[in-house]
Structures are given as structure tokens and as C-alpha cells.
Design a protein around this motif. Structure first.
Motif, PDB file in Angstrom:
ATOM      1  N   ARG A 140      -3.564   3.835   8.912  1.00 27.98           N
ATOM      2  CA  ARG A 140      -4.080   3.989  10.275  1.00 27.98           C
ATOM      3  C   ARG A 140      -5.609   3.915  10.290  1.00 27.98           C
ATOM      4  O   ARG A 140      -6.202   3.374  11.216  1.00 27.98           O
ATOM      5  N   TYR A 141      -6.251   4.465   9.258  1.00 26.34           N
ATOM      6  CA  TYR A 141      -7.709   4.491   9.200  1.00 26.34           C
ATOM      7  C   TYR A 141      -8.293   3.382   8.316  1.00 26.34           C
ATOM      8  O   TYR A 141      -9.481   3.412   7.995  1.00 26.34           O
ATOM      9  N   ASN A 142      -7.447   2.424   7.918  1.00 26.11           N
ATOM     10  CA  ASN A 142      -7.895   1.303   7.083  1.00 26.11           C
ATOM     11  C   ASN A 142      -8.555   1.764   5.780  1.00 26.11           C
ATOM     12  O   ASN A 142      -9.586   1.243   5.369  1.00 26.11           O
ATOM     13  N   ILE A 143      -7.939   2.754   5.144  1.00 35.31           N
ATOM     14  CA  ILE A 143      -8.404   3.264   3.857  1.00 35.31           C
ATOM     15  C   ILE A 143      -7.605   2.561   2.760  1.00 35.31           C
ATOM     16  O   ILE A 143      -6.378   2.511   2.826  1.00 35.31           O
ATOM     17  N   ASP A 144      -8.290   2.028   1.779  1.00 34.53           N
ATOM     18  CA  ASP A 144      -7.686   1.237   0.708  1.00 34.53           C
ATOM     19  C   ASP A 144      -6.697   2.068  -0.120  1.00 34.53           C
ATOM     20  O   ASP A 144      -7.075   3.073  -0.715  1.00 34.53           O
ATOM     21  N   LEU A 145      -5.455   1.621  -0.152  1.00 30.82           N
ATOM     22  CA  LEU A 145      -4.398   2.286  -0.915  1.00 30.82           C
ATOM     23  C   LEU A 145      -4.034   1.530  -2.190  1.00 30.82           C
ATOM     24  O   LEU A 145      -3.052   1.875  -2.845  1.00 30.82           O
ATOM     25  N   SER A 146      -4.798   0.531  -2.553  1.00 34.94           N
ATOM     26  CA  SER A 146      -4.398  -0.356  -3.648  1.00 34.94           C
ATOM     27  C   SER A 146      -4.259   0.369  -4.990  1.00 34.94           C
ATOM     28  O   SER A 146      -3.476  -0.060  -5.834  1.00 34.94           O
ATOM     29  N   GLU A 147      -4.981   1.463  -5.200  1.00 31.87           N
ATOM     30  CA  GLU A 147      -4.870   2.194  -6.475  1.00 31.87           C
ATOM     31  C   GLU A 147      -3.664   3.125  -6.505  1.00 31.87           C
ATOM     32  O   GLU A 147      -3.303   3.631  -7.560  1.00 31.87           O
ATOM     33  N   ARG A 148      -3.040   3.355  -5.376  1.00 30.01           N
ATOM     34  CA  ARG A 148      -1.993   4.371  -5.286  1.00 30.01           C
ATOM     35  C   ARG A 148      -0.623   3.756  -5.574  1.00 30.01           C
ATOM     36  O   ARG A 148       0.135   3.432  -4.671  1.00 30.01           O
ATOM     37  N   THR A 149      -0.296   3.664  -6.856  1.00 28.11           N
ATOM     38  CA  THR A 149       1.029   3.177  -7.234  1.00 28.11           C
ATOM     39  C   THR A 149       2.006   4.338  -7.411  1.00 28.11           C
ATOM     40  O   THR A 149       3.202   4.169  -7.256  1.00 28.11           O
ATOM     41  N   THR A 150       1.478   5.514  -7.766  1.00 29.71           N
ATOM     42  CA  THR A 150       2.261   6.750  -7.826  1.00 29.71           C
ATOM     43  C   THR A 150       1.385   7.857  -7.251  1.00 29.71           C
ATOM     44  O   THR A 150       0.189   7.666  -7.030  1.00 29.71           O
ATOM     45  N   HIS A 151       1.989   9.015  -7.021  1.00 30.10           N
ATOM     46  CA  HIS A 151       1.208  10.162  -6.559  1.00 30.10           C
ATOM     47  C   HIS A 151       0.412  10.696  -7.739  1.00 30.10           C
ATOM     48  O   HIS A 151       0.941  10.897  -8.827  1.00 30.10           O
ATOM     49  N   ASN A 152      -0.849  10.910  -7.520  1.00 25.52           N
ATOM     50  CA  ASN A 152      -1.766  11.436  -8.521  1.00 25.52           C
ATOM     51  C   ASN A 152      -2.672  12.396  -7.773  1.00 25.52           C
ATOM     52  O   ASN A 152      -3.242  12.027  -6.748  1.00 25.52           O
ATOM     53  N   ALA A 153      -2.794  13.622  -8.252  1.00 28.42           N
ATOM     54  CA  ALA A 153      -3.506  14.648  -7.500  1.00 28.42           C
ATOM     55  C   ALA A 153      -4.958  14.262  -7.219  1.00 28.42           C
ATOM     56  O   ALA A 153      -5.446  14.463  -6.105  1.00 28.42           O
ATOM     57  N   LEU A 154      -5.659  13.713  -8.198  1.00 26.23           N
ATOM     58  CA  LEU A 154      -7.064  13.385  -7.986  1.00 26.23           C
ATOM     59  C   LEU A 154      -7.223  12.225  -7.008  1.00 26.23           C
ATOM     60  O   LEU A 154      -8.035  12.292  -6.084  1.00 26.23           O
ATOM     61  N   LEU A 155      -6.448  11.171  -7.179  1.00 23.09           N
ATOM     62  CA  LEU A 155      -6.519  10.052  -6.241  1.00 23.09           C
ATOM     63  C   LEU A 155      -6.101  10.508  -4.851  1.00 23.09           C
ATOM     64  O   LEU A 155      -6.738  10.150  -3.854  1.00 23.09           O
TER      65      LEU A 155
END
Length: 176
Positions: A140-155
Motif C-alpha cells: 500500500r505504501y510502495n515499500i520494497d518487499l524484495s528482500e522478504r522471502t521469509t519472516h525475519n525479525a530484523l527485516l
């Protein structure tokens, strides 16, 4: 200047009352709702198995966590990082529940729920009837999700920090 801390956990399952444990914890310091670059992050040995259904969510197996510090060994460092400030999380009751269960196991006082800011509640008020999970808010806010392949607390913390800036309407955030 107003300090708050945004945090996230990854766990072995969904319910600390049934023995599920924290396996990863991350936190990001915010001053006046903007990230400062100060970060707390660690993997945690849960002292138990990691079910395959949980591994599918976050990517961690038992072997990844053996030899990492146990929660009792990192508890004080986490508490020192968060201090007495407001604590922000997406679906905050989940993370508070797990952290408080871990704190109880190491005989430390629980986090006060009066400190809790739940970005999921904020998002549901702002976008009633729409999906408000972290991925949906990022899109919705056009935030890049390309690094998010799994849930990771820091990401997830970094993504939520960007979402939080948008949800709170911070102008000229300078956070990209």
C-alpha cells in the motif's frame, strides 16, 4: 525528543502457553517516530525443536539455533536496549505474550502492556476492511518487499519502521 522502540520476534509456534519459544528478537530505536540506526538483534536457542510449519514461515531450523544464546542470556541486553520507552509492534499482543513468557522463565518482570503500541490496530482504524498484514501495508505504501522471502525479525522491523512512519504521517521522514 521522544524515544520509542519498535520490535519483532520469530518463534517456534503460535502459543507460549503450549511451550513455543522465541528464536529471534530484533528491535529498532526510534526518536520522534524516526529510526536512528540503533538496532538490537539476536538469534536465540529455544531449547526445543522447531516444527517444520514454523520453519516454513521464518526459515530457521533447530540446527540453525543450536549454540546460540538462550533467552535468559540475552534478556538483560534486550531489556537494557528497550529501556522504559514505548514499545511498537505489529500484532503487539503476540510479541508481548512471547517476550513476557520468556521473561517469566528467567524470573524477570514482564513488559508492561501500557507501553504497547500495536500498528495492526492503527492500520485497521486507518484502513478498515482491507488487509493490514505487514506485506499488504508495504504494498500500500510502495515499500520494497524484495528482500522478504521469509519472516525475519530484523527485516520485519525495518519494514515496519517504514510503515510506521507512513501510518503516523511523519512528514519528510528521510527514511527510504
Amino acid at each position: 525528543m521522544k524515544r520509542s522502540v519498535l520490535f519483532d520476534t520469530e518463534t517456534t509456534g503460535l502459543d507460549p502457553a503450549t511451550g513455543d519459544r522465541v528464536i529471534e528478537i530484533a528491535a529498532i530505536e526510534l526518536i520522534d517516530d524516526l529510526p536512528t540506526g540503533e538496532v538490537y538483534h539476536t538469534l536465540v536457542d529455544p531449547e526445543r525443536d522447531v516444527p517444520p510449519e514454523s520453519t516454513r514461515v521464518h526459515g530457521f531450523t533447530r540446527d540453525d539455533l543450536v549454540g546460540k544464546p538462550k533467552f535468559g542470556e540475552i534478556a538483560q541486553g534486550f531489556l537494557d536496549f528497550i529501556g522504559g520507552d514505548k514499545l511498537i509492534a505489529h500484532n503487539a499482543p503476540f510479541d508481548f505474550g512471547f517476550v513476557n513468557a520468556e521473561l517469566a522463565l528467567c524470573k524477570k518482570p514482564p513488559l508492561d502492556r501500557q507501553r504497547m503500541v500495536d500498528t495492526l490496530v492503527i492500520a485497521k482504524k486507518r484502513f478498515p476492511g482491507l488487509p493490514n498484514n505487514l506485506d499488504a501495508l508495504c504494498r500500500r505504501y510502495n515499500i520494497d518487499l524484495s528482500e522478504r522471502t521469509t519472516h525475519n525479525a530484523l527485516l520485519d522491523c525495518r519494514l515496519l519502521a517504514e510503515v510506521y512512519v507512513e501510518l503516523m504521517g511523519v512528514v519528510n521522514a528521510g527514511w527510504a
